[in-house]
Design an enzyme around this catalytic site. Structure first.
Site, PDB file in Angstrom:
ATOM      1  N   ILE A  70       6.035  10.076  -1.181  1.00  0.00           N
ATOM      2  CA  ILE A  70       6.388  10.992  -2.266  1.00  0.00           C
ATOM      3  C   ILE A  70       6.935  10.161  -3.431  1.00  0.00           C
ATOM      4  O   ILE A  70       7.365   9.011  -3.239  1.00  0.00           O
ATOM      5  CB  ILE A  70       7.430  12.042  -1.814  1.00  0.00           C
TER       6      ILE A  70
ATOM      7  N   ARG B 260      -7.302 -15.323   5.685  1.00  0.00           N
ATOM      8  CA  ARG B 260      -7.556 -16.169   6.857  1.00  0.00           C
ATOM      9  C   ARG B 260      -8.391 -17.411   6.570  1.00  0.00           C
ATOM     10  O   ARG B 260      -8.126 -18.475   7.125  1.00  0.00           O
ATOM     11  CB  ARG B 260      -8.212 -15.330   7.967  1.00  0.00           C
TER      12      ARG B 260
ATOM     13  N   LYS C 254       0.853  -1.214   0.000  1.00  0.00           N
ATOM     14  CA  LYS C 254       0.000   0.000   0.000  1.00  0.00           C
ATOM     15  C   LYS C 254       0.878   1.249   0.000  1.00  0.00           C
ATOM     16  O   LYS C 254       0.797   2.107   0.891  1.00  0.00           O
ATOM     17  CB  LYS C 254      -0.970  -0.015   1.177  1.00  0.00           C
TER      18      LYS C 254
ATOM     19  N   ALA D  61     -18.538 -15.501  -4.837  1.00  0.00           N
ATOM     20  CA  ALA D  61     -19.426 -15.550  -6.006  1.00  0.00           C
ATOM     21  C   ALA D  61     -20.088 -14.195  -6.234  1.00  0.00           C
ATOM     22  O   ALA D  61     -20.169 -13.714  -7.369  1.00  0.00           O
ATOM     23  CB  ALA D  61     -20.486 -16.640  -5.812  1.00  0.00           C
TER      24      ALA D  61
END
Ligand code: U5P
Length: 215
Positions: A66, A194, A62, A180
């Protein structure tokens, strides 16, 4: 990323032995393995080099800094063998451009977070998610990250990005989303952690999710 199983494993275990065991067990069912801070801070970036022998790796750092710092992070990650990286978009176009430039040099992918999947993901992201999605298109990113916990938002974001960019979607299982449903809403891949790595049989858990998506 080749679309075969529509499943990306979020490998958030923190030790090498478990990481490699689980990755090997589920390799037939996943198109990619997503690694992030939990595993890389636990074992170092060298774990990426080992995992790419099993499946392509997406680095979920993530990235949100800068342009120069983003460039340095991307170079490290792609030199380690990752096929893609997840970046934030709220830092602005110049920061994203920097990541896309490095990715283009390496022939790798950049995925931009639009709206996060947890409950707090609506607090600040909701008003800017569409703008971030548009920026991802304009900057030439490969795709975006959008929440499986809110398939209606995946639909909204798909309308903005069109068909060329991919949507990778976390929030299935432990966070309450359905694989789905979110594929029907327009996601290309689901990201699952998990529900797979905490299962007694990660391979069976991964297969079950694949079956739900008919892949
Ligand atoms: N992730 C989310 N939501 C986002 C962006 C990324 O859950 O909006 C990541 C988490 O950091 C985790 C994975 O690595 O996707 C989901 O894991 P799990 O909830 O399936 O265990």
């Amino acid at each position: 990323m080749e679309k075969k199983n529509r499943l990306i494993l979020a490998l958030d275990v923190t030790d090498r032995e478990n990481a490699l065991r689980i990755a090997n067990e589920v390799s037939d069912y996943v198109d990619s393995i997503k690694v992030g801070y939990p595993l890389v801070l636990g074992e170092g970036l060298s774990i990426v080099k080992e995992l790419v022998e099993i499946a392509p790796v997406i680095a979920d750092f993530k990235v949100a800094d800068i342009p120069n710092t983003d460039r340095l992070i991307c170079e490290h990650v792609f030199n380690a063998g990752a096929a893609g990286i997840i970046t934030h978009g709220f830092t602005g176009r110049d920061s994203l451009d920097s990541c896309v430039k490095v990715a283009n040099e390496f022939g790798t992918d950049v995925y931009v977070v639009t709206e996060m999947s947890h409950p707090g993901g609506v607090e600040f992201f909701r008003p800017v998610a569409e703008d971030i999605a548009s920026m991802a298109v304009e900057a030439g990113a490969s795709g975006v990250v959008a929440p499986a916990t809110r398939p209606e938002r995946v639909k909204d974001i798909r309308k903005i990005i069109g068909e060329e960019l991919s949507i990778i979607s976390p929030g299935v299982g432990a966070q309450g989303g359905s694989a789905a449903d979110v594929i029907r809403a327009g996601a290309d891949w689901v990201i699952v952690g998990r529900s797979i790595y905490n299962s007694d049989s990660p391979a069976e858990a991964a297969k079950k999710i694949c079956d739900e998506m008919n892949c």
